[in-house]
Design a protein around this motif. Structure first.
Motif, PDB file in Angstrom:
ATOM      1  N   VAL A   1       0.849  -1.187   0.000  1.00  0.00           N
ATOM      2  CA  VAL A   1       0.000   0.000   0.000  1.00  0.00           C
ATOM      3  C   VAL A   1       0.888   1.241   0.000  1.00  0.00           C
ATOM      4  O   VAL A   1       1.729   1.426   0.882  1.00  0.00           O
ATOM      5  CB  VAL A   1      -0.937   0.004   1.220  1.00  0.00           C
ATOM      6  CG1 VAL A   1      -1.743   1.297   1.270  1.00  0.00           C
ATOM      7  CG2 VAL A   1      -1.871  -1.204   1.172  1.00  0.00           C
TER       8      VAL A   1
ATOM      9  N   PHE B   1      -7.551   2.797  -1.765  1.00  0.00           N
ATOM     10  CA  PHE B   1      -6.186   2.303  -1.679  1.00  0.00           C
ATOM     11  C   PHE B   1      -5.436   2.561  -2.983  1.00  0.00           C
ATOM     12  O   PHE B   1      -5.934   2.252  -4.063  1.00  0.00           O
ATOM     13  CB  PHE B   1      -6.168   0.798  -1.399  1.00  0.00           C
ATOM     14  CG  PHE B   1      -6.455   0.417   0.020  1.00  0.00           C
ATOM     15  CD1 PHE B   1      -5.424   0.174   0.916  1.00  0.00           C
ATOM     16  CD2 PHE B   1      -7.759   0.285   0.461  1.00  0.00           C
ATOM     17  CE1 PHE B   1      -5.680  -0.186   2.235  1.00  0.00           C
ATOM     18  CE2 PHE B   1      -8.047  -0.086   1.773  1.00  0.00           C
ATOM     19  CZ  PHE B   1      -6.999  -0.330   2.656  1.00  0.00           C
TER      20      PHE B   1
ATOM     21  N   CYS C   1      -2.132   1.175  -4.539  1.00  0.00           N
ATOM     22  CA  CYS C   1      -1.230   0.027  -4.306  1.00  0.00           C
ATOM     23  C   CYS C   1      -0.314  -0.196  -5.496  1.00  0.00           C
ATOM     24  O   CYS C   1      -0.615   0.193  -6.635  1.00  0.00           O
ATOM     25  CB  CYS C   1      -2.037  -1.250  -4.076  1.00  0.00           C
ATOM     26  SG  CYS C   1      -3.318  -1.125  -2.837  1.00  0.00           S
TER      27      CYS C   1
END
Length: 247
Positions: free
Chosen positions: A218, A241, A243
């Motif tokens: 992340v 998120f 990532c």
């Protein structure tokens, strides 16, 4: 015989698109522009809009200069998306649990299009498929709701009248799943039927663990479409998120 999933019924009906016809297109445009800037995506990059629906985000990404694949399980949505197709967008019917035999510089899963499956293993399959589709330096954006905020601010009942259709909506949490029960009454077509939307109430920790298991690190987590920092216990409406694959 395999049972039909709720989304296979609801997303194929025209009533789904009627209910959500007034989405904020300006907000979507600005959000995509902000994210693309954060990812530093170059013109001509190959991107996947996973669970693309009718392709509104796909079209924005194409306008920004990317080669876009829009994938969705709903044949109805993909058929509609193709009516607005440009040469920079390819729309395909696809189950996001299965990896595409393509590689991308970025994958976007937007507007809470994750967490639909009853078994955690199926939801994890989605993330593992995304990991297999990304180039080693690629980026993945998972735009999920902040379940804590969604539950705390939940409106139990709501009624809407759109294009002559009556929508009676009930919201509740059952066995860790946020449920929206939608009764549709369409007098013109003599329809009185019921649909469901269900999404697992995954917490920030749940999502973080699943992403780690799928092979992601992340980079950042945002709490809204303006990309403010995520705070689970505050008024953050989203849990977005950013990532990258673990090498």
């Amino acid at each position: 015989m395999r049972a039909v999933e709720w989304f296979e019924n609801w997303f194929e009906t025209s009533y789904y698109h009627t209910l959500y016809k007034n989405r904020d297109e300006s907000e979507a445009q600005k959000f995509i522009e902000r994210v693309v800037k954060q990812l530093d995506l170059k013109t001509g990059a190959k991107v996947l809009d996973l669970a693309c629906g009718r392709g509104r985000h796909s079209q924005i990404l194409a306008q920004l200069g990317f080669h876009v694949t829009g994938a969705d399980l709903s044949k109805n949505s993909i058929q509609h998306a193709k009516t607005h197709i440009s040469e920079e967008v390819e729309f395909i019917v696809h189950d996001m649990r299965e990896p595409l035999k393509k590689s991308f510089d970025a994958v976007f899963n937007l507007f809470t299009s994750f967490g639909y499956f009853d078994h955690v293993s199926d939801n994890l399959k989605v993330l593992k498929s995304v990991r297999s589709e990304l180039n080693p330096q690629g980026s993945f954006i998972l735009d999920f709701l902040n379940s804590r905020h969604a539950i705390e601010t939940m409106v139990p009942t709501e009624e809407k009248l759109i294009d002559g259709c009556h929508f009676h909506i009930n919201r509740y949490v059952e066995d860790g799943i946020i449920v929206k029960k939608i009764r549709v009454i369409d007098p013109k077509n003599k329809v009185d039927t019921q649909y469901f939307e269900k999404v697992n109430a995954f917490s920030f920790d749940d999502l973080s663990k699943m992403l780690d298991m799928a092979g992601f690190k992340v980079v950042d987590v945002w709490g809204d479409y303006k990309l403010n920092k995520f705070e689970e216990k505050s008024a953050s409406e989203r849990c977005i998120f950013y990532c990258q694959p673990k090498l």
